[in-house]
Scaffold this active site. Structure first.
Site, PDB file in Angstrom:
ATOM      1  N   SER A  52     -10.166   8.224 -11.661  1.00  0.00           N
ATOM      2  CA  SER A  52     -11.005   8.674 -10.541  1.00  0.00           C
ATOM      3  C   SER A  52     -10.455   9.933  -9.874  1.00  0.00           C
ATOM      4  O   SER A  52     -11.171  10.609  -9.142  1.00  0.00           O
ATOM      5  CB  SER A  52     -11.099   7.568  -9.486  1.00  0.00           C
ATOM      6  OG  SER A  52      -9.812   7.341  -8.941  1.00  0.00           O
ATOM      7  N   GLY A  77       0.824  -1.211   0.000  1.00  0.00           N
ATOM      8  CA  GLY A  77       0.000   0.000   0.000  1.00  0.00           C
ATOM      9  C   GLY A  77       0.849   1.247   0.000  1.00  0.00           C
ATOM     10  O   GLY A  77       0.517   2.263   0.615  1.00  0.00           O
ATOM     11  N   ALA A  78       1.968   1.191  -0.736  1.00  0.00           N
ATOM     12  CA  ALA A  78       2.910   2.318  -0.726  1.00  0.00           C
ATOM     13  C   ALA A  78       2.742   3.231  -1.940  1.00  0.00           C
ATOM     14  O   ALA A  78       3.590   4.069  -2.203  1.00  0.00           O
ATOM     15  CB  ALA A  78       4.341   1.793  -0.629  1.00  0.00           C
ATOM     16  N   SER A  79       1.651   3.083  -2.671  1.00  0.00           N
ATOM     17  CA  SER A  79       1.428   3.990  -3.810  1.00  0.00           C
ATOM     18  C   SER A  79       0.956   5.362  -3.340  1.00  0.00           C
ATOM     19  O   SER A  79       1.012   6.335  -4.097  1.00  0.00           O
ATOM     20  CB  SER A  79       0.395   3.389  -4.781  1.00  0.00           C
ATOM     21  OG  SER A  79      -0.806   3.067  -4.111  1.00  0.00           O
ATOM     22  N   SER A 101      -6.611   0.038  13.061  1.00  0.00           N
ATOM     23  CA  SER A 101      -7.343   1.314  13.055  1.00  0.00           C
ATOM     24  C   SER A 101      -8.128   1.416  14.354  1.00  0.00           C
ATOM     25  O   SER A 101      -8.457   0.388  14.967  1.00  0.00           O
ATOM     26  CB  SER A 101      -8.312   1.295  11.864  1.00  0.00           C
ATOM     27  OG  SER A 101      -9.341   2.229  12.068  1.00  0.00           O
ATOM     28  N   TYR A 121     -14.797  -2.963   7.678  1.00  0.00           N
ATOM     29  CA  TYR A 121     -13.421  -2.487   7.912  1.00  0.00           C
ATOM     30  C   TYR A 121     -13.013  -2.715   9.372  1.00  0.00           C
ATOM     31  O   TYR A 121     -11.949  -3.274   9.659  1.00  0.00           O
ATOM     32  CB  TYR A 121     -13.359  -1.012   7.533  1.00  0.00           C
ATOM     33  CG  TYR A 121     -12.043  -0.319   7.775  1.00  0.00           C
ATOM     34  CD1 TYR A 121     -10.966  -0.475   6.913  1.00  0.00           C
ATOM     35  CD2 TYR A 121     -11.877   0.540   8.858  1.00  0.00           C
ATOM     36  CE1 TYR A 121      -9.769   0.197   7.129  1.00  0.00           C
ATOM     37  CE2 TYR A 121     -10.692   1.218   9.080  1.00  0.00           C
ATOM     38  CZ  TYR A 121      -9.638   1.039   8.216  1.00  0.00           C
ATOM     39  OH  TYR A 121      -8.457   1.711   8.432  1.00  0.00           O
ATOM     40  N   ALA A 127     -12.489  -6.377  10.029  1.00  0.00           N
ATOM     41  CA  ALA A 127     -11.204  -6.863   9.487  1.00  0.00           C
ATOM     42  C   ALA A 127     -10.042  -6.417  10.363  1.00  0.00           C
ATOM     43  O   ALA A 127      -9.125  -7.193  10.645  1.00  0.00           O
ATOM     44  CB  ALA A 127     -11.017  -6.351   8.058  1.00  0.00           C
ATOM     45  N   ASN A 161       0.334  -2.804   5.116  1.00  0.00           N
ATOM     46  CA  ASN A 161      -0.324  -1.503   5.250  1.00  0.00           C
ATOM     47  C   ASN A 161      -1.512  -1.332   4.289  1.00  0.00           C
ATOM     48  O   ASN A 161      -2.366  -0.481   4.508  1.00  0.00           O
ATOM     49  CB  ASN A 161       0.739  -0.415   5.016  1.00  0.00           C
ATOM     50  CG  ASN A 161       0.151   0.955   4.789  1.00  0.00           C
ATOM     51  OD1 ASN A 161      -0.168   1.673   5.731  1.00  0.00           O
ATOM     52  ND2 ASN A 161      -0.036   1.335   3.520  1.00  0.00           N
TER      53      ASN A 161
END
Ligand code: NAP
Length: 255
Positions: A45, A13-15, A150, A165, A168, A98
């Site tokens: 988007s 998830g490092a974009s 989270s 979410y 999870a 991440n």
């Protein structure tokens, strides 16, 4: 001297968002960083961020990065990503799980497809990436796995990120502690961290309802500081810990 000199790290998830900031933070501390996510060109988007941009920023700052396009829900892609890192750099010391997708909106309107996607990216993706790095870490008898949770994991009020979410993320927390117990004998630390306050990332802001008060959102700096600390751990240090970034910073006197 950097705190992570010569260490090989994978950040999923490092974009964009926290993953991007952690990847850059690790590289500044001397780590070689695999930048993992799916996006390689600007999305129609308008959601900003690609793995190539993150890798470029790391390299511009003098660090070493490898952008590897990977859908963490596809086991073969995850295996291929790990093999690419091993071929390039010979080992893996740190994994930051991440990547995430939320489920904004009421549960009654959450489709089965969305439920599976949210549980999938947060939980199955964490499972697949962890499984893929374990043979290397177990063989070398060291490593640090950092999972991302989270406040939604323990929040019992309605959340903008949705029920799937939080479900999870609660599972990710349990998974982290179970795994820490199992991997202690292999000297591998497994910890789970989460932001104390909402972080104004591209993805988080993109999904907020228009009337949401963004004034209390913060930057990713505390998460980066906490991640650098956790990345330095093995099982003789901090392991089996689920904590907020601010807690880690206070408990361990991180400056
Ligand atoms: N921001 C906050 O306030 C906040 C609060 C609590 C917890 N967190 C947690 O912190 C972490 C980072 O959050 P963020 O706000 O930075 O998220 P974000 O901006 O939405 O970024 C999410 C990342 O996950 C990647 N991703 C999604 N699906 C993927 C897939 N199938 N395969 C590979 N990568 C995938 C995305 O990349 P691609 O789309 O390019 O694949 C993107 O890089 C998450 O675990 C999140 O749950 C954040």
């Amino acid at each position: 001297m950097g705190k992570l000199d010569g260490k090989v790290a994978i950040v999923t998830g490092a974009s964009r968002g926290i993953g991007k900031a952690v990847a850059i933070g690790f590289a500044r501390e001397g780590a070689l960083v695999a930048i993992v996510a799916r996006t390689v060109e600007q999305l129609k988007s308008g959601l900003a961020g690609t793995i190539l941009e993150t890798a470029d920023e790391v390299k511009t700052a003098g660090g070493k990065a490898l952008a590897i396009r990977t859908n963490i829900l596809v086991e073969d892609e995850v295996q291929a990503m790990v093999e690419k890192v091993l071929n390039e750099w010979g080992t893996i010391d740190i994994l930051v799980n991440n990547s995430a997708v939320a489920a904004p909106g009421p549960f009654s309107e959450t489709t089965t497809k969305r439920w599976e996607l949210v549980i999938g990216v947060n939980l199955l993706g964490t499972f697949l990436c962890t499984k893929a790095v374990l043979p290397t870490m177990m063989k070398q008898r060291s490593g640090s796995i950092i999972n991302t949770s989270s406040g939604a994991a323990d929040g019992r009020i309605r959340s903008v990120t949705g029920a799937a979410y939080g479900t999870a993320k609660a599972a990710v927390e349990h998974f982290s502690c179970s795994l820490a117990a199992e991997l202690g004998p292999y000297n591998i630390a497994v910890n789970c961290y989460k932001p104390a306050q909402g972080v104004a990332t591209e993805g988080y802001v993109f999904n907020l309802p228009p009337d949401f008060d963004k004034s209390r959102l913060v930057g990713p700096e505390k998460m980066v500081k906490a991640a650098i600390f956790l990345a330095q751990q093995d099982a003789s240090g901090v392991t089996g810990c689920v904590a907020r970034d601010e807690e880690l910073i206070q408990w361990h006197g991180l400056s």
